[in-house]
Motif scaffolding. Structure first.
Motif, PDB file in Angstrom:
ATOM      1  N   GLY A 214      62.648  48.634  47.489  1.00  0.00           N
ATOM      2  CA  GLY A 214      63.184  49.634  48.405  1.00  0.00           C
ATOM      3  C   GLY A 214      64.638  49.394  48.733  1.00  0.00           C
ATOM      4  N   THR A 215      65.419  50.464  48.809  1.00  0.00           N
ATOM      5  CA  THR A 215      66.851  50.317  49.088  1.00  0.00           C
ATOM      6  C   THR A 215      67.130  49.910  50.535  1.00  0.00           C
ATOM      7  OG1 THR A 215      67.090  52.667  49.643  1.00  0.00           O
ATOM      8  CG2 THR A 215      67.431  52.037  47.331  1.00  0.00           C
ATOM      9  N   ALA A 216      66.147  50.069  51.416  1.00  0.00           N
ATOM     10  CA  ALA A 216      66.321  49.679  52.817  1.00  0.00           C
ATOM     11  C   ALA A 216      65.420  48.500  53.178  1.00  0.00           C
ATOM     12  CB  ALA A 216      66.033  50.866  53.727  1.00  0.00           C
ATOM     13  N   ASP A 217      65.109  47.678  52.203  1.00  0.00           N
ATOM     14  CA  ASP A 217      64.280  46.494  52.450  1.00  0.00           C
ATOM     15  C   ASP A 217      64.974  45.602  53.481  1.00  0.00           C
ATOM     16  OD1 ASP A 217      63.010  43.930  52.260  1.00  0.00           O
ATOM     17  OD2 ASP A 217      62.321  44.418  50.240  1.00  0.00           O
ATOM     18  N   PRO A 218      64.337  45.356  54.645  1.00  0.00           N
ATOM     19  CA  PRO A 218      64.994  44.558  55.678  1.00  0.00           C
ATOM     20  C   PRO A 218      64.864  43.060  55.470  1.00  0.00           C
ATOM     21  CG  PRO A 218      62.863  45.282  56.479  1.00  0.00           C
ATOM     22  CD  PRO A 218      63.030  45.879  55.095  1.00  0.00           C
ATOM     23  N   VAL A 219      64.119  42.629  54.482  1.00  0.00           N
ATOM     24  CA  VAL A 219      63.879  41.202  54.258  1.00  0.00           C
ATOM     25  C   VAL A 219      64.590  40.712  53.007  1.00  0.00           C
ATOM     26  CG1 VAL A 219      62.112  39.424  53.944  1.00  0.00           C
ATOM     27  CG2 VAL A 219      61.644  41.386  55.430  1.00  0.00           C
ATOM     28  N   VAL A 220      64.357  41.369  51.887  1.00  0.00           N
ATOM     29  CA  VAL A 220      65.014  41.028  50.625  1.00  0.00           C
ATOM     30  C   VAL A 220      65.968  42.172  50.295  1.00  0.00           C
ATOM     31  CG1 VAL A 220      64.705  40.417  48.204  1.00  0.00           C
ATOM     32  CG2 VAL A 220      62.963  39.772  49.874  1.00  0.00           C
TER      33      VAL A 220
END
Length: 318
Positions: A214-220
């Motif tokens: 995902g382009t909005a991955d908050p972790v990676v």
């Protein structure tokens, strides 16, 4: 229902940020056997060419293997009608999650019953949270290989058709297997965590690779940076990693992009020794695309593609 019972637990799991980079060499031989301790489904007709060990009855059961002196545990889901030469998917959970949660979250079991393949969902070791030691030669690599050997020996699995997948820490574990166990696994699919580390990965066989991120991955972070915090593990941009796998597989430079929906773009590379496919999830979070369970604090879970379905088609064609 089962999903409802684990939703609260899943909402605080699947995080990759706490993953450790430590790992020690396997120091003891791997046990060849597995012992079932529970079973959850009734028996069914069996292909005359397939004689699974009694411990591997149809349905979901819990098994143990001794690896490097440790007792390791994993779930096995056998289809209702086992047959000779079945395919195997080994599905790795994220950090702080566990095998039961991942089994529900990814949802391979109904497909396994429909199409006649085996699903294994292993447990990581608590250290200090349950996760996978995916960097370096670790006992977790030995554990994954031992699972395949056990299922080949005792449960009618075709050794040429074992596949690995996982999310977050489990996605990184899958990438590590692509680098270090390409003789054991025939294809790999990574969700929300992926890497390519020369020279280790350079020595691997060319195998089919599928990536979801995902382009909005908050972790990676999709665009690269550090996992979770500014001092977390460094990661390359997701598309750079996919391109590294494409180069490894001998593909022509540059990916072809197909916009499948508002949230899903598929990147494919051409002229490869083995296919490389990446799904870019616009606005997607640190989540499994198409999952019925949504973990809001980890961002969007798209319903415009189902990673489980796509993986099975990809593996089945490999």
């Amino acid at each position: 229902m089962r999903a409802a019972r684990v939703f609260a637990m899943l909402s605080v799991t699947l995080a990759f940020a706490a993953c450790s980079s430590s790992g020690k060499p396997a120091s003891a031989p791997v046990s060849a056997g597995a012992v079932a301790t529970t079973s959850t489904a009734a028996g069914a007709a069996t292909d005359p060419g397939c004689r699974p060990a009694p411990a591997f009855g149809p349905g979901t059961s819990t098994h143990h293997l001794a690896v490097a002196g440790a007792d390791r545990v994993f779930l096995v889901h056998m289809p209702r009608r086992p047959r000779a030469g079945m395919h195997l998917i080994v599905d790795f959970h994220g950090a702080a999650s566990d095998m039961q949660q991942q089994d529900i979250y990814s949802g391979f079991d109904p497909l396994a019953d429909r199409d006649g393949f085996v699903v294994v969902t292993p447990n990581g070791i608590d250290a200090p949270i349950r996760q996978w030691r995916f960097l370096g030669t670790s006992d977790d690599i030995a554990f994954a290989i031992a699972i395949v050997r056990s299922l080949v020996h005792d449960a009618c699995v075709d050794p040429a058709h074992a596949y690995a997948t996982g999310i977050s820490s489990g996605g990184a574990m899958t990438a590590s297997l692509a680098c270090q166990a390409s003789d054991t696994f025939a294809a790999f699919a990574m969700v929300a965590a992926d890497f390519y580390l020369p020279p280790i990965c350079d020595r691997a066989r060319s195998r089919p690779i599928m990536i979801f991120h995902g382009t909005a991955d908050p972790v990676v972070p999709y665009s690269g940076g550090h996992v979770g915090t500014p001092t977390g593990l460094p990661v390359e941009p997701a598309e750079k990693t996919a391109a590294a796998w494409a180069h490894h597989n001998g593909c022509a430079p540059g990916a072809t992009r197909a916009h499948l929906s508002a949230q899903v773009t598929r990147l494919t590379w051409q002229q490869c020794r083995a296919p490389v496919v990446m799904y870019r999830i616009e606005g997607g979070g640190h989540t499994w695309p198409g999952a019925a369970i949504h973990v809001d604090r980890l961002g969007l879970t798209t319903d415009q593609i189902n990673a489980t379905d796509e993986m099975w088609r990809f593996f089945d064609a490999s």
